[in-house]
Design an enzyme around this catalytic site. Structure first.
Site, PDB file in Angstrom:
ATOM      1  N   ARG A  83       4.025 -70.539 -53.870  1.00  0.00           N
ATOM      2  CA  ARG A  83       4.005 -70.813 -52.445  1.00  0.00           C
ATOM      3  C   ARG A  83       2.667 -70.404 -51.847  1.00  0.00           C
ATOM      4  NH1 ARG A  83       8.020 -68.970 -47.618  1.00  0.00           N
ATOM      5  NH2 ARG A  83       6.738 -67.219 -47.027  1.00  0.00           N
ATOM      6  N   ARG A  92       3.410 -74.557 -45.837  1.00  0.00           N
ATOM      7  CA  ARG A  92       3.878 -73.844 -47.027  1.00  0.00           C
ATOM      8  C   ARG A  92       4.362 -74.817 -48.106  1.00  0.00           C
ATOM      9  NH1 ARG A  92       7.352 -70.682 -43.944  1.00  0.00           N
ATOM     10  NH2 ARG A  92       5.528 -70.482 -42.639  1.00  0.00           N
ATOM     11  N   ASP A  95       9.755 -73.188 -48.928  1.00  0.00           N
ATOM     12  CA  ASP A  95      10.490 -72.097 -48.305  1.00  0.00           C
ATOM     13  C   ASP A  95      11.926 -72.219 -48.773  1.00  0.00           C
ATOM     14  OD1 ASP A  95       9.417 -70.225 -46.663  1.00  0.00           O
ATOM     15  OD2 ASP A  95       9.996 -71.187 -44.791  1.00  0.00           O
ATOM     16  N   ASP A  97      15.305 -70.383 -47.707  1.00  0.00           N
ATOM     17  CA  ASP A  97      15.900 -69.403 -46.792  1.00  0.00           C
ATOM     18  C   ASP A  97      17.417 -69.367 -46.960  1.00  0.00           C
ATOM     19  OD1 ASP A  97      13.474 -68.802 -45.550  1.00  0.00           O
ATOM     20  OD2 ASP A  97      13.711 -70.421 -44.079  1.00  0.00           O
TER      21      ASP A  97
HETATM   22  O1  GSY Z   1      11.426 -71.740 -41.643  1.00  0.00           O
HETATM   23  C1  GSY Z   1      11.029 -72.676 -42.524  1.00  0.00           C
HETATM   24  C2  GSY Z   1       9.595 -73.064 -42.413  1.00  0.00           C
HETATM   25  N1  GSY Z   1       9.291 -73.854 -41.213  1.00  0.00           N
HETATM   26  C3  GSY Z   1       9.647 -75.129 -40.954  1.00  0.00           C
HETATM   27  C4  GSY Z   1      10.417 -76.086 -41.666  1.00  0.00           C
HETATM   28  O2  GSY Z   1      10.933 -75.874 -42.770  1.00  0.00           O
HETATM   29  N2  GSY Z   1      10.568 -77.313 -41.039  1.00  0.00           N
HETATM   30  C5  GSY Z   1      10.024 -77.593 -39.819  1.00  0.00           C
HETATM   31  N3  GSY Z   1      10.216 -78.770 -39.293  1.00  0.00           N
HETATM   32  N4  GSY Z   1       9.293 -76.664 -39.136  1.00  0.00           N
HETATM   33  C6  GSY Z   1       9.116 -75.466 -39.698  1.00  0.00           C
HETATM   34  N5  GSY Z   1       8.456 -74.403 -39.208  1.00  0.00           N
HETATM   35  C7  GSY Z   1       8.574 -73.449 -40.131  1.00  0.00           C
HETATM   36  S1  GSY Z   1       7.911 -71.878 -39.954  1.00  0.00           S
END
Ligand code: GSY
Length: 161
Positions: A83, A92, A95, A97
């Site tokens: 990552r 990234r 992710d 989660d």
């Molecule tokens: O929290 C996950 C990372 N993340 C994302 C995501 O996975 N998708 C979108 N659309 N916006 C995001 N902002 C973050 S930080």
């Protein structure tokens, strides 16, 4: 076995490949059984806007890993897929989660469950709704939460044509 829901997202390099590799790592764990996977969704970045759109999915699993062990495994997947994350809220590779873990709510800052911002995020709630339309989060019906979401860009992708 305990039920849990995971949110996966990528917005660097080959996003679909990154997500598929993470799903394969979940599938290959002897401690995890994949129950359901949402469609892929192209989603507008939340938090930091000057970055590429994300690809997001939600996965339902049964697992024998207790919540912190599952967290370790999610972190291991992120590390394994190398990552890259330079800016907070920024781009990234992958992710992974934990969104919900059945029977376990926590306010620990290392692992807050339900995931603290999930109900505000279309990129989590829309794929979750697809695979768990009757679920409640913090005792609120997901249908109600979906109705109240802001107009964040989200588009379901059909890779099969
Ligand atoms: O929290 C996950 C990372 N993340 C994302 C995501 O996975 N998708 C979108 N659309 N916006 C995001 N902002 C973050 S930080």
């Amino acid at each position: 076995m305990n039920k849990a829901y995971l949110g996966l997202g990528s917005n660097i390099d080959d996003k679909r490949k990154n997500i598929d590799m993470a799903v394969d790592m979940l599938r290959n764990s002897k401690d995890i059984k994949i129950i359901n996977i949402s469609s892929y969704y192209e989603t507008e970045p939340v938090g930091y806007h000057d970055q590429d759109w994300f690809l997001n999915i939600v996965v339902e699993i049964d697992t024998s890993l207790e919540p912190y062990k599952l967290l370790e495994f999610c972190n291991y997947i992120e590390e394994k897929l190398k990552r890259k994350r330079i800016i907070r809220w920024g781009p990234r590779t992958i992710d992974v989660d934990i969104l919900l873990y059945e029977g376990f709510d926590s306010e620990d800052e290392k692992l807050t469950l339900p995931h603290p911002r999930m109900t505000e995020r279309a990129f989590v709630m829309v794929p979750l709704y697809e695979i768990a339309p009757d679920i409640k989060i913090n005792n609120i019906d997901i249908k109600q939460i979906i109705k109240n979401l802001e107009g964040e860009g989200i588009r379901k992708i059909n890779y099969d044509g």
